[in-house]
Design a protein around this motif. Structure first.
Motif, PDB file in Angstrom:
ATOM      1  N   VAL A 206       0.623  -1.238   0.016  1.00  0.00           N
ATOM      2  CA  VAL A 206      -0.186   0.087   0.089  1.00  0.00           C
ATOM      3  C   VAL A 206       0.826   1.115  -0.035  1.00  0.00           C
ATOM      4  CG1 VAL A 206      -1.733   1.484   1.367  1.00  0.00           C
ATOM      5  CG2 VAL A 206      -2.065  -1.226   1.127  1.00  0.00           C
ATOM      6  N   ALA A 207       2.053   1.242   0.814  1.00  0.00           N
ATOM      7  CA  ALA A 207       2.567   2.506   1.021  1.00  0.00           C
ATOM      8  C   ALA A 207       3.502   2.744  -0.492  1.00  0.00           C
ATOM      9  CB  ALA A 207       3.950   2.206   1.809  1.00  0.00           C
ATOM     10  N   LEU A 208       3.959   1.413  -1.150  1.00  0.00           N
ATOM     11  CA  LEU A 208       4.505   1.950  -2.507  1.00  0.00           C
ATOM     12  C   LEU A 208       3.396   2.406  -3.566  1.00  0.00           C
ATOM     13  CD1 LEU A 208       6.837  -1.338  -2.260  1.00  0.00           C
ATOM     14  CD2 LEU A 208       7.523   1.157  -2.173  1.00  0.00           C
ATOM     15  N   ASN A 209       2.521   1.748  -3.714  1.00  0.00           N
ATOM     16  CA  ASN A 209       1.474   1.978  -4.497  1.00  0.00           C
ATOM     17  C   ASN A 209       0.879   3.382  -4.295  1.00  0.00           C
ATOM     18  OD1 ASN A 209      -1.633   2.144  -5.638  1.00  0.00           O
ATOM     19  ND2 ASN A 209      -1.055   0.016  -6.057  1.00  0.00           N
ATOM     20  N   TRP A 210       0.736   3.860  -3.020  1.00  0.00           N
ATOM     21  CA  TRP A 210       0.411   5.284  -2.881  1.00  0.00           C
ATOM     22  C   TRP A 210       1.617   6.321  -3.308  1.00  0.00           C
ATOM     23  CZ3 TRP A 210       3.313   8.920  -0.271  1.00  0.00           C
ATOM     24  CH2 TRP A 210       2.804  10.128   0.168  1.00  0.00           C
ATOM     25  N   LEU A 211       2.754   5.978  -3.164  1.00  0.00           N
ATOM     26  CA  LEU A 211       3.917   6.830  -3.751  1.00  0.00           C
ATOM     27  C   LEU A 211       4.015   6.810  -5.314  1.00  0.00           C
ATOM     28  CD1 LEU A 211       6.279   8.352  -3.001  1.00  0.00           C
ATOM     29  CD2 LEU A 211       7.577   6.483  -2.901  1.00  0.00           C
ATOM     30  N   TYR A 212       3.856   5.496  -5.930  1.00  0.00           N
ATOM     31  CA  TYR A 212       3.810   5.345  -7.208  1.00  0.00           C
ATOM     32  C   TYR A 212       3.006   6.452  -7.975  1.00  0.00           C
ATOM     33  CZ  TYR A 212       4.372   3.836 -11.949  1.00  0.00           C
ATOM     34  OH  TYR A 212       4.626   3.978 -13.304  1.00  0.00           O
TER      35      TYR A 212
ATOM     36  N   SER B 299       7.292  -6.422  -2.733  1.00  0.00           N
ATOM     37  CA  SER B 299       7.545  -5.189  -3.402  1.00  0.00           C
ATOM     38  C   SER B 299       7.003  -5.151  -4.840  1.00  0.00           C
ATOM     39  CB  SER B 299       8.991  -4.784  -2.930  1.00  0.00           C
ATOM     40  OG  SER B 299       8.952  -4.440  -1.699  1.00  0.00           O
ATOM     41  N   MET B 300       7.324  -6.343  -5.661  1.00  0.00           N
ATOM     42  CA  MET B 300       7.084  -6.595  -6.904  1.00  0.00           C
ATOM     43  C   MET B 300       5.755  -6.612  -7.330  1.00  0.00           C
ATOM     44  SD  MET B 300      10.434  -8.650  -8.685  1.00  0.00           S
ATOM     45  CE  MET B 300      10.028 -10.302  -8.059  1.00  0.00           C
ATOM     46  N   HIS B 301       4.908  -7.003  -6.559  1.00  0.00           N
ATOM     47  CA  HIS B 301       3.412  -6.866  -6.647  1.00  0.00           C
ATOM     48  C   HIS B 301       2.978  -5.617  -6.338  1.00  0.00           C
ATOM     49  CE1 HIS B 301       3.036 -11.105  -8.387  1.00  0.00           C
ATOM     50  NE2 HIS B 301       4.161 -11.363  -7.256  1.00  0.00           N
ATOM     51  N   ALA B 302       3.506  -4.890  -5.884  1.00  0.00           N
ATOM     52  CA  ALA B 302       2.999  -3.716  -5.230  1.00  0.00           C
ATOM     53  C   ALA B 302       1.963  -2.606  -6.130  1.00  0.00           C
ATOM     54  CB  ALA B 302       4.075  -2.450  -4.618  1.00  0.00           C
ATOM     55  N   LEU B 303       2.085  -2.869  -7.366  1.00  0.00           N
ATOM     56  CA  LEU B 303       1.423  -2.074  -8.287  1.00  0.00           C
ATOM     57  C   LEU B 303       0.412  -2.685  -9.127  1.00  0.00           C
ATOM     58  CD1 LEU B 303       4.406   0.370  -9.970  1.00  0.00           C
ATOM     59  CD2 LEU B 303       2.833   0.642  -7.741  1.00  0.00           C
ATOM     60  N   ASP B 304       0.236  -3.979  -8.661  1.00  0.00           N
ATOM     61  CA  ASP B 304      -0.664  -4.961  -9.496  1.00  0.00           C
ATOM     62  C   ASP B 304      -2.399  -4.662  -8.866  1.00  0.00           C
ATOM     63  OD1 ASP B 304       1.395  -6.190 -10.072  1.00  0.00           O
ATOM     64  OD2 ASP B 304       1.061  -7.902  -9.233  1.00  0.00           O
ATOM     65  N   PHE B 305      -2.722  -3.458  -8.274  1.00  0.00           N
ATOM     66  CA  PHE B 305      -3.975  -3.309  -7.857  1.00  0.00           C
ATOM     67  C   PHE B 305      -4.073  -1.825  -7.825  1.00  0.00           C
ATOM     68  CE2 PHE B 305      -1.476  -3.149  -4.185  1.00  0.00           C
ATOM     69  CZ  PHE B 305      -1.853  -2.145  -3.318  1.00  0.00           C
TER      70      PHE B 305
END
Length: 374
Positions: A282-288, A309-315
């Motif tokens: 969630v923290a990585l997705n928010w930042l991206y 981490s590599m799945h952080a942008l899958d949603f």
């Protein structure tokens, strides 16, 4: 997985993965990190998932990071596929002032050293690591451009400089025909949002892709701190860490263990629960999805950390959950930034809503991976 859904780096045409593999953990010279076997496994996981953007520096683990990375890339014949980024600035020889800094002499020494350790004849993205507060920006940009023309580097980057320095560097590049700055690397996370004061506009206006480092705030946002679990509550956990660190050098990120930051962690835990995702993702997705961000550097010492981490942008994070994270982590607005808030701006525009024109460059353009068998 989104590792092979590439994005453009800033206003350049360079395609990079939205998650970059950070290799500061490659080596144990600093008393922590991954041994060679584990580092190899991390590299293989990232490459096998389609990742192509790898970050290192001449400073990291006394050169071991670069040496291992070069070895891993060569062993699999991946040099043309990988986008390798490294950096220079930090001193390699105590007592010799010219073995560190941003100046041309150290630039050339450091670049040749990195090329040798990486076992390559060119570096895809070369960063000034940290501003030395002395070297004129035109000396830096001319040295960078000379190296581009010599074929030793492909793209230019800056890291940990003031926004005015980066802005002047880009302007000089435009005026003098130097290779422009393609990327700006800086600390950026839920608990460190000061980059939003200047650097988001810098990226949008001048075409530098933002590359956040420490997106999980030295592990604070990784999920190992859960305020809902009694002894990990903000004050209790902070006091425990302080007691454990008494009389010794503080661990990395110790300065981030504050009550305010633990309030952010507590809300992150609740949002992650509502989203049904791990806190780190969630923290990585928010930042991206913040303005100007091209790729996020993630490091790991264990395969499961990198896998997550590599799945952080899958949603897609629900807008209401994003708003909750924005609110709890809102940075202070010292002068002059409070002058740009809605109240002051309304007085400037006569209480009329004046929409700004779209930026020429804002979010990076996603480039789909080639079709299998094409």
């Amino acid at each position: 997985m989104t590792m092979d859904r590439y994005t453009l780096l800033g206003r350049s045409g360079l395609r990079v993965s939205p998650i970059s593999l950070g290799t500061m953990t490659f080596g144990t010279e600093w008393g922590w990190g991954a041994d060679e076997a584990n580092a190899q496994r991390l590299f293989d996981m990232y490459a096998d998932a389609g990742g192509n953007f790898i970050d290192t520096a001449d400073l990291y683990t006394e050169g071991t990071s670069e040496r291992w990375l070069g070895k891993f890339v060569a062993a699999r014949g991946l040099r043309d596929r990988m986008v390798i980024a490294t950096k220079y600035s930090y001193n390699a020889e105590a007592g010799n002032p010219n073995a560190g800094g941003n100046q041309r002499k150290n630039f050339m020494r450091a670049l040749d050293g990195s090329l040798k350790r990486l076992g390559t004849d060119y570096i895809d993205l070369y960063y000034l690591h940290t501003w030395d507060r002395m070297t004129p920006v035109d000396e830096v940009m001319r040295a960078m451009d000379d190296a581009v023309r010599a074929g030793k580097i492909r793209y230019v980057g800056l890291s940990d400089t003031p926004a005015w320095f980066a802005s002047r560097a880009q302007t000089l590049a435009q005026w003098r025909g130097f290779e422009p700055v393609a990327a700006m690397q800086l600390e950026y996370s839920l608990v460190e949002r000061n980059a939003e004061h200047e650097f988001a506009d810098l990226a949008a206006e001048l075409g530098m892709g933002l590359i956040p480092w420490s997106p999980l705030a030295m592990g604070l946002l990784s999920g190992k701190y859960k305020p809902s679990q009694g002894d990990s509550a903000s004050v209790g956990r902070l006091e425990t860490v302080r007691a454990q660190s008494a009389g010794s050098a503080p661990p990395p990120g110790f300065g981030k263990l504050t009550e305010q930051n633990f309030r952010i962690v507590a809300e992150l835990e609740r949002v992650a629960h509502d989203a049904g995702r791990p806190m780190a993702q969630v923290a990585l997705n928010w930042l991206y999805h913040k303005r100007g961000v091209s790729s996020i550097i993630v490091g790991a010492t264990k395969p499961e950390q990198l896998e997550q981490s590599m799945h952080a942008l899958d949603f897609t994070l629900d807008p209401e959950l994003t708003a909750r994270l924005d609110a709890v982590s809102q940075p202070s607005h010292p002068f002059p930034y409070y002058m740009f808030a809605d109240g002051h701006q309304a007085r400037i525009h006569g209480n009329v809503d004046v929409a700004s024109k779209p930026r020429e460059f804002d979010r990076p353009v996603h480039v789909p991976a080639p079709a299998t068998g094409a």
